[in-house]
Design a protein around this motif. Structure first.
Motif, short mmCIF file in Angstrom:
data_model
loop_
_atom_site.label_atom_id
_atom_site.label_comp_id
_atom_site.label_asym_id
_atom_site.label_seq_id
_atom_site.Cartn_x
_atom_site.Cartn_y
_atom_site.Cartn_z
N LEU A 215 79.32 -40.11 1.69
CA LEU A 215 79.61 -41.31 0.91
C LEU A 215 78.58 -41.59 -0.18
N LYS A 216 79.08 -42.07 -1.29
CA LYS A 216 78.20 -42.67 -2.28
C LYS A 216 77.72 -43.99 -1.68
N PRO A 217 76.43 -44.32 -1.81
CA PRO A 217 75.94 -45.59 -1.23
C PRO A 217 76.64 -46.79 -1.85
N PHE B 69 75.62 -41.03 4.25
CA PHE B 69 75.44 -41.36 2.84
C PHE B 69 74.80 -40.16 2.14
N ARG B 70 75.19 -39.93 0.90
CA ARG B 70 74.68 -38.76 0.18
C ARG B 70 73.16 -38.81 0.01
N THR C 25 78.90 -37.46 -6.31
CA THR C 25 78.79 -37.29 -4.86
C THR C 25 79.22 -35.88 -4.47
#
Length: 200
Positions: A10-12, A74-75, A96
């Motif tokens: 996931l992108k934060p 998260f990435r 991402t």
């Protein structure tokens, strides 16, 4: 049949200034940011965060109904090569997906889900005020609109991954970077000097 293992990357949520959530009494980043920005921009950024959060929840709810084992990361938490997964699903945008590509080899396919696609009418509406472009998602094969169909096709082997070229750099047979590169700039301090390069 063996259950497939998926990593959902996931992108934060805090990528946009409007997404701050301080503790009680702490100034939120929305308040601090709004002193310097157009309220329309702050609203736009906060909406982008919400759309992304909703997309993440949507994708997770779809995966809960599938016969797969999956975990979320998260990435920003990536620091080691990604192994022991059958598929990586990135939820964010091209950034991402590209960040994930630095940590995987060609044995693990990646499905990019564009969580916040650009809305043409929104870009036109605010064109005189600010750039309302969201995510292009050029490398992403899905959005929330078609995620379930795409993931079903992948799990049923009806959709095969595309192959993308990757660039690596070696000097004197020594690999300089373990990460994939998007571009390669070759420069010399003296522009008139002739240099020879071999690309294989």
């Amino acid at each position: 049949m063996t259950r497939r293992r998926l990593l959902v990357l996931l992108k934060p949520f805090d990528m946009y200034p409007g997404g701050g959530r301080g503790g009680k009494g702490a100034p939120s980043s929305t308040h601090a940011f709004s002193r310097f920005a157009n309220p329309q921009i702050v609203h736009h950024l906060d909406n982008r965060r919400k759309v992304h959060q909703d997309a993440v929840k949507f994708c997770q709810n779809i995966l809960r109904r599938k016969s797969v084992d999956w975990e979320t990361m998260f990435r920003t938490g990536l620091s080691q090569p990604i192994r022991h997964f059958d598929l990586v699903v990135t939820v964010g945008g091209d950034g991402t997906l590209l960040q994930a590509s630095h940590f995987i080899d060609d044995s693990i396919p990646v499905l990019g889900v564009n969580s916040d696609p650009t809305q043409l009418e929104e870009v036109q509406e605010f064109s005189n005020d600010f750039d309302a472009t969201r995510s292009t998602g050029y490398l992403c094969a899905a959005t929330v609109k078609n995620f379930e169909q795409v993931i079903d096709d992948i799990l049923a082997d009806r959709r095969m991954p595309s192959t993308l070229s990757r660039i690596s750099l070696s000097v004197n047979s020594q690999l300089l970077l373990t990460y994939a590169l998007n571009d390669l700039l070759i420069a010399h301090p003296c522009p008139a000097t002739i240099s020879r390069f071999s690309f294989k």
